[in-house]
Design a protein around this motif. Sequence first.
Motif, PDB file in Angstrom:
ATOM      1  N   GLN A  13      13.356  68.316  28.894  1.00 34.40           N
ATOM      2  CA  GLN A  13      13.168  69.755  28.931  1.00 34.40           C
ATOM      3  C   GLN A  13      14.042  70.445  27.889  1.00 34.40           C
ATOM      4  OE1 GLN A  13      13.865  71.084  32.942  1.00 34.40           O
ATOM      5  NE2 GLN A  13      11.812  70.503  33.612  1.00 34.40           N
ATOM      6  N   PRO A  14      13.630  71.611  27.418  1.00 37.23           N
ATOM      7  CA  PRO A  14      14.491  72.364  26.492  1.00 37.23           C
ATOM      8  C   PRO A  14      15.886  72.576  27.080  1.00 37.23           C
ATOM      9  CG  PRO A  14      12.318  73.343  26.571  1.00 37.23           C
ATOM     10  CD  PRO A  14      12.346  72.281  27.646  1.00 37.23           C
ATOM     11  N   LYS A  86      15.632  71.382  21.547  1.00 38.71           N
ATOM     12  CA  LYS A  86      14.691  72.492  21.419  1.00 38.71           C
ATOM     13  C   LYS A  86      13.281  71.933  21.225  1.00 38.71           C
ATOM     14  CE  LYS A  86      18.220  75.102  18.874  1.00 38.71           C
ATOM     15  NZ  LYS A  86      18.526  75.807  17.600  1.00 38.71           N
ATOM     16  N   PRO A  87      12.264  72.706  21.533  1.00 38.43           N
ATOM     17  CA  PRO A  87      10.886  72.221  21.304  1.00 38.43           C
ATOM     18  C   PRO A  87      10.654  71.782  19.861  1.00 38.43           C
ATOM     19  CG  PRO A  87      10.853  74.157  22.706  1.00 38.43           C
ATOM     20  CD  PRO A  87      12.277  73.990  22.249  1.00 38.43           C
ATOM     21  N   GLU A  88      11.313  72.438  18.914  1.00 35.73           N
ATOM     22  CA  GLU A  88      11.123  72.057  17.509  1.00 35.73           C
ATOM     23  C   GLU A  88      11.780  70.732  17.151  1.00 35.73           C
ATOM     24  OE1 GLU A  88      12.279  74.973  18.706  1.00 35.73           O
ATOM     25  OE2 GLU A  88      13.849  75.810  17.379  1.00 35.73           O
ATOM     26  N   THR A  90      10.898  68.126  18.715  1.00 36.10           N
ATOM     27  CA  THR A  90       9.832  67.173  19.027  1.00 36.10           C
ATOM     28  C   THR A  90       9.355  66.480  17.759  1.00 36.10           C
ATOM     29  OG1 THR A  90       9.083  68.407  20.960  1.00 36.10           O
ATOM     30  CG2 THR A  90       7.480  66.949  19.909  1.00 36.10           C
ATOM     31  N   THR A 112       9.839  64.131  22.874  1.00 38.03           N
ATOM     32  CA  THR A 112       9.087  65.349  23.162  1.00 38.03           C
ATOM     33  C   THR A 112       9.960  66.277  23.981  1.00 38.03           C
ATOM     34  OG1 THR A 112       6.989  64.136  23.159  1.00 38.03           O
ATOM     35  CG2 THR A 112       7.007  66.297  24.204  1.00 38.03           C
ATOM     36  N   VAL A 113      10.145  67.490  23.477  1.00 38.59           N
ATOM     37  CA  VAL A 113      10.949  68.493  24.172  1.00 38.59           C
ATOM     38  C   VAL A 113       9.991  69.572  24.661  1.00 38.59           C
ATOM     39  CG1 VAL A 113      12.898  70.064  24.053  1.00 38.59           C
ATOM     40  CG2 VAL A 113      12.857  68.001  22.617  1.00 38.59           C
ATOM     41  N   SER A 114       9.804  69.603  25.959  1.00 42.87           N
ATOM     42  CA  SER A 114       8.821  70.511  26.528  1.00 42.87           C
ATOM     43  C   SER A 114       9.131  70.771  27.989  1.00 42.87           C
ATOM     44  CB  SER A 114       7.415  69.920  26.397  1.00 42.87           C
ATOM     45  OG  SER A 114       6.457  70.738  27.039  1.00 42.87           O
ATOM     46  N   SER A 115       8.788  71.970  28.445  1.00 48.11           N
ATOM     47  CA  SER A 115       8.937  72.281  29.868  1.00 48.11           C
ATOM     48  C   SER A 115       7.633  72.023  30.597  1.00 48.11           C
ATOM     49  CB  SER A 115       9.374  73.737  30.039  1.00 48.11           C
ATOM     50  OG  SER A 115       8.465  74.596  29.374  1.00 48.11           O
TER      51      SER A 115
END
Length: 115
Positions: A13-14, A86-88, A90, A112-115
Amino acid sequence: QVQLKESGGGLVQPGGSLSLSCALSGSMQRADALGWFRQSPGKQRALVASITPDGRTDYGGPVKGRFAISIDNAKNAVTLQMNSLKPEDTAVYYCHAAVNGYAYWGQGTQITVSS
């Protein structure tokens, strides 16, 4: 011949943390530099962090202050500690070793950085 084996990728997760490890066949001291690069779809492969056997480090701009690269001599491995993800961030992360003018790459591991 140098072989690199990565481990530690996955989904986070972020704001979370992950650690990557890259086991190196052969002596760590033979390498001129070790490091991590990353590539996301539509973008060029870019430096994340690098380290020399004597401990000099370099970081790509987007990860400075959040990521830390180190050498684990006991495991003959280079590790990347990633914090405040951070999502970026990923991307597919690739381990890299420069040995006697040759570049060696690991197979890549997805982060992968994602909620």
